[in-house]
Write a protein that holds these residues in place. Sequence first.
Motif, mmCIF file in Angstrom:
data_model
loop_
_atom_site.group_PDB
_atom_site.id
_atom_site.type_symbol
_atom_site.label_atom_id
_atom_site.label_comp_id
_atom_site.label_asym_id
_atom_site.label_seq_id
_atom_site.Cartn_x
_atom_site.Cartn_y
_atom_site.Cartn_z
ATOM 1 N N TRP A 290 -9.495 15.783 -4.112
ATOM 2 C CA TRP A 290 -8.748 17.315 -3.656
ATOM 3 C C TRP A 290 -7.426 17.616 -4.385
ATOM 4 O O TRP A 290 -6.713 17.029 -4.077
ATOM 5 C CB TRP A 290 -9.235 17.623 -2.167
ATOM 6 C CG TRP A 290 -8.404 18.554 -1.356
ATOM 7 C CD1 TRP A 290 -8.613 20.571 -2.325
ATOM 8 C CD2 TRP A 290 -8.279 19.007 -0.693
ATOM 9 N NE1 TRP A 290 -8.280 21.169 -1.465
ATOM 10 C CE2 TRP A 290 -8.020 20.825 -0.148
ATOM 11 C CE3 TRP A 290 -7.163 18.647 0.723
ATOM 12 C CZ2 TRP A 290 -7.286 21.070 0.848
ATOM 13 C CZ3 TRP A 290 -7.029 18.963 2.084
ATOM 14 C CH2 TRP A 290 -7.094 20.097 1.244
ATOM 15 N N GLY A 291 -7.784 18.792 -5.220
ATOM 16 C CA GLY A 291 -7.274 19.668 -5.938
ATOM 17 C C GLY A 291 -7.006 20.914 -5.620
ATOM 18 O O GLY A 291 -7.686 21.447 -5.466
ATOM 19 N N ASP A 292 -5.490 21.414 -5.357
ATOM 20 C CA ASP A 292 -5.436 22.151 -4.260
ATOM 21 C C ASP A 292 -4.817 23.848 -5.440
ATOM 22 O O ASP A 292 -3.619 23.189 -5.613
ATOM 23 C CB ASP A 292 -4.864 22.833 -3.306
ATOM 24 C CG ASP A 292 -4.633 24.175 -2.542
ATOM 25 O OD1 ASP A 292 -5.683 24.553 -2.400
ATOM 26 O OD2 ASP A 292 -3.412 24.537 -2.270
ATOM 27 N N TYR A 293 -4.699 24.639 -5.791
ATOM 28 C CA TYR A 293 -4.263 25.264 -7.663
ATOM 29 C C TYR A 293 -3.839 27.133 -6.720
ATOM 30 O O TYR A 293 -4.491 27.449 -6.201
ATOM 31 C CB TYR A 293 -5.269 26.047 -8.398
ATOM 32 C CG TYR A 293 -5.180 24.771 -9.086
ATOM 33 C CD1 TYR A 293 -4.260 24.777 -9.977
ATOM 34 C CD2 TYR A 293 -6.441 23.928 -9.223
ATOM 35 C CE1 TYR A 293 -5.190 23.434 -11.295
ATOM 36 C CE2 TYR A 293 -6.651 22.446 -10.376
ATOM 37 C CZ TYR A 293 -5.580 22.326 -11.161
ATOM 38 O OH TYR A 293 -5.726 21.350 -12.230
ATOM 39 N N GLN A 294 -2.503 26.934 -6.621
ATOM 40 C CA GLN A 294 -1.976 28.064 -5.859
ATOM 41 C C GLN A 294 -1.223 29.334 -7.391
ATOM 42 O O GLN A 294 -0.435 28.301 -8.075
ATOM 43 C CB GLN A 294 -0.479 27.744 -4.784
ATOM 44 C CG GLN A 294 -1.661 26.484 -4.236
ATOM 45 C CD GLN A 294 -0.968 26.297 -3.019
ATOM 46 O OE1 GLN A 294 0.317 26.503 -3.011
ATOM 47 N NE2 GLN A 294 -0.859 25.273 -2.228
ATOM 48 N N ALA A 295 -0.680 30.327 -6.770
ATOM 49 C CA ALA A 295 0.157 30.737 -8.048
ATOM 50 C C ALA A 295 0.629 31.974 -6.364
ATOM 51 O O ALA A 295 0.470 32.489 -6.109
ATOM 52 C CB ALA A 295 -0.821 31.767 -8.469
ATOM 53 N N LEU A 296 2.316 32.193 -7.905
ATOM 54 C CA LEU A 296 3.396 33.419 -6.779
ATOM 55 C C LEU A 296 3.008 34.267 -6.212
ATOM 56 O O LEU A 296 2.737 35.167 -5.221
ATOM 57 C CB LEU A 296 4.215 32.748 -7.194
ATOM 58 C CG LEU A 296 5.662 34.035 -6.740
ATOM 59 C CD1 LEU A 296 5.986 33.320 -5.752
ATOM 60 C CD2 LEU A 296 6.394 33.333 -7.971
ATOM 61 N N VAL A 297 2.814 35.130 -7.262
ATOM 62 C CA VAL A 297 2.090 36.657 -7.488
ATOM 63 C C VAL A 297 1.018 37.260 -7.078
ATOM 64 O O VAL A 297 0.908 38.003 -6.786
ATOM 65 C CB VAL A 297 2.142 37.152 -9.482
ATOM 66 C CG1 VAL A 297 3.059 36.409 -9.825
ATOM 67 C CG2 VAL A 297 1.085 36.246 -9.874
ATOM 68 N N ASP A 298 -0.421 35.813 -6.428
ATOM 69 C CA ASP A 298 -1.267 35.998 -6.064
ATOM 70 C C ASP A 298 -0.563 36.421 -4.349
ATOM 71 O O ASP A 298 -1.018 34.581 -3.665
ATOM 72 C CB ASP A 298 -2.026 35.199 -5.735
ATOM 73 C CG ASP A 298 -3.721 35.753 -5.625
ATOM 74 O OD1 ASP A 298 -3.365 36.573 -4.904
ATOM 75 O OD2 ASP A 298 -4.014 34.534 -5.152
#
Length: 410
Positions: A290-298
């Motif tokens: 399991w990999g989880d991708y996140q973004a600050l500006v979203d």
Amino acid sequence: MSGKPVAKRLVFHIGGYDPITSHTSAQRRFVREIARFQRTWSVNAAVDGLYETADQIRWNVRTAGPDWLVETDYRLVRWHDVIEVFGGRSIGSRISIGILTFLDFVLTGTLWRYLQTNWRYALFFLYPFVTFGLLIAAAFLIGVAAFKITGSIPVATGGGLFGLAAVLAGPWRWLHLGDLFDDWIFSCEYIRFGNSEIEQRLDRLAAELVAAASNSAADEILVIAHSLGAVLAVDLLDRALKQDPELGRNKTPVTFLSVGSSILKVGLHPKATRFRVTMERVAKSRAIFWGDYQALVDPLNFYKSRPMAEMGLSTENEAIVRVVRFSRMLDDEIYRRIRLHFFRLHNQFVSGNDKRTSYDYFMLTCGPISAKSQTLAPDGAVSMIADDGGLIASAAPSEGELPSRPGAAA
């Protein structure tokens, strides 16, 4: 590059709660955005073989570089029909249920948990309800102003009703407030009661997933989910594990990627006990990476969070969290143009990039390097793909090289 390159891949993609983009237009967007992928990575790509069923839309993707070829069986899980049911309710019903939903998330303490975990997401939750409240207040003030001017209650009432009609005919539609209300209404109902239509569909898809893991020629099965679709993906994987507890162990490995995930949107609600149990079962299956991708500006995802820890669950086998930066994916002019369009930013997780970076949706779903290896590598596929699109013979990380601190930025 250590390990065998991927030659065949099976992808199950589950999108978020998106009443604006139909499944047909999603396929057109895929074709448009993969063209950017070709330019960025110096590869060739072809999309064909569109095939529709009640549960999914399928097409084939063929990508190639100088020394590799990948055939991807891409399956877009359908649930737009469920979304349309919520959007087809009367305005009065959507408003009244939406207000009750707002109170549910506030009174159960879920809003407070959002604030503690990611204040931007709390603002996303508040936006449609606060905006609607301000618009209703404006309509009320029109009625008050009409009364002060004329002293007539009927005229004041007519002015207020006119203001309300203007709100529903204009901002309610322009700002997609109805769709945002429906998003939260669906989430609340899913938390408390589930959704029989979706559950039956996931049961059928779970059977397909189990059969593919045992019998297909794929080198990798990738379940990738965007936004609220990540919640449904967890449900799908849990159902597949119930049918086959050895899923991913025997023949074809299974990778789960949640991108711009709304897992905590549901998981932080105190009544989401069923979902948290499901999440824990999936996470404990060590055969599923399991990999989880996140973004600050979203603001529509939970930036720099550890989903399992935030839900109070065991972190023994939690997700590998990767933080991505949209500004590094896009040309400067394009990024400046969209950076305040939050829905467009949110969809960058499933769009093509202008620059090579650690996260690229199409490299993950259609590239020659496994999604797991890309997630484990600090720079994704960047150091594994040459300028001409060919493979570079450099080592990809092994399971023993997992980041020591979950949440480390890629």
